[in-house]
Design a protein around this motif. Structure first.
Motif, PDB file in Angstrom:
ATOM      1  N   HIS A  81       0.830  -1.205   0.000  1.00  0.00           N
ATOM      2  CA  HIS A  81       0.000   0.000   0.000  1.00  0.00           C
ATOM      3  C   HIS A  81       0.869   1.262   0.000  1.00  0.00           C
ATOM      4  O   HIS A  81       2.086   1.185  -0.005  1.00  0.00           O
ATOM      5  CB  HIS A  81      -0.921  -0.016   1.219  1.00  0.00           C
ATOM      6  N   ASP A  82       0.211   2.426   0.063  1.00  0.00           N
ATOM      7  CA  ASP A  82       0.977   3.682   0.069  1.00  0.00           C
ATOM      8  C   ASP A  82       1.602   3.918   1.455  1.00  0.00           C
ATOM      9  O   ASP A  82       1.354   3.171   2.412  1.00  0.00           O
ATOM     10  CB  ASP A  82       0.105   4.858  -0.386  1.00  0.00           C
ATOM     11  N   LEU A  83       2.380   4.986   1.542  1.00  0.00           N
ATOM     12  CA  LEU A  83       3.141   5.260   2.761  1.00  0.00           C
ATOM     13  C   LEU A  83       2.224   5.488   3.967  1.00  0.00           C
ATOM     14  O   LEU A  83       2.474   4.980   5.062  1.00  0.00           O
ATOM     15  CB  LEU A  83       4.020   6.494   2.508  1.00  0.00           C
ATOM     16  N   ASP A  84       1.132   6.245   3.762  1.00  0.00           N
ATOM     17  CA  ASP A  84       0.223   6.540   4.880  1.00  0.00           C
ATOM     18  C   ASP A  84      -0.424   5.257   5.406  1.00  0.00           C
ATOM     19  O   ASP A  84      -0.548   5.066   6.624  1.00  0.00           O
ATOM     20  CB  ASP A  84      -0.891   7.508   4.437  1.00  0.00           C
ATOM     21  N   THR A  85      -0.851   4.401   4.486  1.00  0.00           N
ATOM     22  CA  THR A  85      -1.491   3.146   4.911  1.00  0.00           C
ATOM     23  C   THR A  85      -0.475   2.261   5.626  1.00  0.00           C
ATOM     24  O   THR A  85      -0.800   1.579   6.608  1.00  0.00           O
ATOM     25  CB  THR A  85      -2.087   2.408   3.680  1.00  0.00           C
ATOM     26  N   THR A  86       0.773   2.286   5.139  1.00  0.00           N
ATOM     27  CA  THR A  86       1.835   1.509   5.790  1.00  0.00           C
ATOM     28  C   THR A  86       2.023   2.009   7.220  1.00  0.00           C
ATOM     29  O   THR A  86       2.128   1.216   8.170  1.00  0.00           O
ATOM     30  CB  THR A  86       3.162   1.642   4.997  1.00  0.00           C
ATOM     31  N   HIS A  87       2.039   3.326   7.384  1.00  0.00           N
ATOM     32  CA  HIS A  87       2.185   3.917   8.721  1.00  0.00           C
ATOM     33  C   HIS A  87       1.041   3.467   9.621  1.00  0.00           C
ATOM     34  O   HIS A  87       1.243   3.047  10.768  1.00  0.00           O
ATOM     35  CB  HIS A  87       2.226   5.453   8.597  1.00  0.00           C
ATOM     36  N   ASP A  88      -0.171   3.533   9.090  1.00  0.00           N
ATOM     37  CA  ASP A  88      -1.356   3.130   9.846  1.00  0.00           C
ATOM     38  C   ASP A  88      -1.249   1.650  10.244  1.00  0.00           C
ATOM     39  O   ASP A  88      -1.512   1.274  11.408  1.00  0.00           O
ATOM     40  CB  ASP A  88      -2.589   3.373   8.938  1.00  0.00           C
TER      41      ASP A  88
END
Ligand SMILES: Cc1ncc(COP(=O)(O)O)c(C=O)c1O
Length: 399
Positions: free
Chosen positions: A382-389
């Protein structure tokens, strides 16, 4: 009446995952994050859109079973550049077969390589444990005995042929290597690859090297089978070997169903014969698009940068927890959470995070232990934000 071997293949990992998790729901109001499957989600390169829609009349033609000359020569050029080969060392008409994604071709490797008997007895198919599930289906349905080679921390997460029992090696018809490996992300060294080729030649089996993650790396470019063949040299530098490459991960196009197999010309000839009977041809517009993709590295580099940023973020957040480390290649986090199945259930039920228990990607050892049991596999697609989440949820739930 049916093929009874199919009864022994009823435990596909995603079926088992559904059985484990579909008894519960993520908490209300939590948007699920699906990291159980290795389906790339980066944008595909924009230049392919017109290629897929021009020459619409080509959808009305049966594609040539072994692809177009243009695609095979684009692939030959890519191989020469990627593996530093002599320019004339790949003959596009002899060394390359076009396949509709590597899954089908890896399966067909069993039908291609396994004879009725070897030295008068049932042949073996060797594979790492844990492993990509298609290998076991291929070995079993080719009526071979499947032999699992440990690929855990003790062997650098790659199989070690020197530990195979002499009788299993003598009966070997086929061995799979996966580098970078799914799920562990381990990369076979050049020495390991050369050793594996040596075993294949000495014991006369086919070595199938699955390199579909070869272009996904955040550090050094992983070596491949053709590096080993180049260094070993000889009159038939690819003897006994085939390598499997795909656009699914490299170009973020798993739906395109486009890949190739390259190597020993005798094996390629037999693979083409096999595919005449049971292979799905790649449609002509997909072949034209594939040729353009193999000729372009910019989109591959851009994708690598995105994976690099995600691994940087995830590893920074994990800070060594769950023995997290940067894989040599591929896009999976392979995390030691002590009990992967319990962790997968908890992550889904409490945090809406769907991951795959490592045990589902491995077979039990003779002593009943399972080399994947302690792990979960998370696909960083997934994208960076989803990875962070996702990592935030993981840490909060399993801490
Ligand atoms: C190790 C490995 N090999 C092969 C494949 C098949 O890829 P494709 O059929 O899309 O080329 C996959 C897909 O997930 C994989 O993980």
């Amino acid at each position: 009446m049916h093929n009874d071997i199919l009864d022994s293949l009823s435990d596909y990992p995603f079926d088992r995952l559904r059985a484990l998790l579909n008894t519960t729901e993520p908490p209300a109001g939590v948007t699920p994050i699906h990291m159980q499957i290795g389906e790339p989600k980066h944008a595909a390169p924009e230049f392919i859109a017109p290629l897929l829609t021009e020459n619409m009349s080509e959808w009305g033609r049966y594609p040539p079973p072994n692809g177009t000359e243009d695609l095979r020569s684009a692939i030959a050029d890519w191989l020469v550049k990627r593996y530093d080969l002599a320019p004339d060392s790949i003959d596009p008409s002899q060394h390359i077969a076009i396949v509709s994604g590597t899954r089908e071709a890896l399966f067909m490797a069993g039908l291609l390589a396994v004879p009725t008997e070897k030295h008068g007895v049932q042949p073996t198919v060797l594979m790492p444990n844990p492993f990509y599930q298609v290998y076991v289906g291929a070995g079993a349905l080719a009526r071979a005995e499947v032999v699992y080679l440990p690929a855990g921390p003790e062997t650098g997460f790659q199989p070690d042929f020197s530990h195979v029992a002499a009788d299993d090696l003598k009966r070997a018809a086929l061995a799979y290597i996966n580098t970078p490996a799914n799920p562990q992300g381990s990369v076979a060294t050049l020495k390991q690859l050369k050793t594996a080729v040596g075993y294949a030649r000495e014991h006369n089996f086919m070595l199938a090297v699955d390199e579909c993650y070869s272009e996904i790396y955040t550090g050094e470019k992983p070596p491949g089978l053709f590096d080993a063949c180049r260094e070993l040299g000889g009159d038939n530098p690819f003897a006994n070997t085939l390598v499997f490459h795909s656009l699914s991960k490299r170009s973020n196009l798993p739906g395109l169903r486009s890949g190739f197999v390259a190597g020993d010309p005798d094996l390629i000839k037999l693979l083409l014969r096999l595919r005449q009977y049971g292979g799905a041809q790649v449609p002509l517009p997909v072949m034209n698009t594939s040729a353009a993709l193999w000729r372009d590295e910019a989109h591959v580099e851009a994708s690598r940068d995105l994976y690099r940023a995600k691994f940087d973020l995830a590893l920074d957040m994990l800070d060594g927890k769950f023995k997290a480390s940067r894989p040599g290649g591929g896009f999976y986090l392979w995390l030691n959470v002590e009990d992967g199945e319990a962790a997968a259930y908890k992550l889904w039920a409490e945090a809406g995070l769907r991951v795959l228990p490592g045990a589902y990607l491995a077979r039990d050892n003779a002593d009943g232990t399972n080399p994947g049991a302690a792990y979960i596999r998370m696909a960083l697609v997934h994208d960076l934000d989803t990875t962070h989440d996702a990592i935030t949820r993981l840490l909060a739930t399993l801490a």
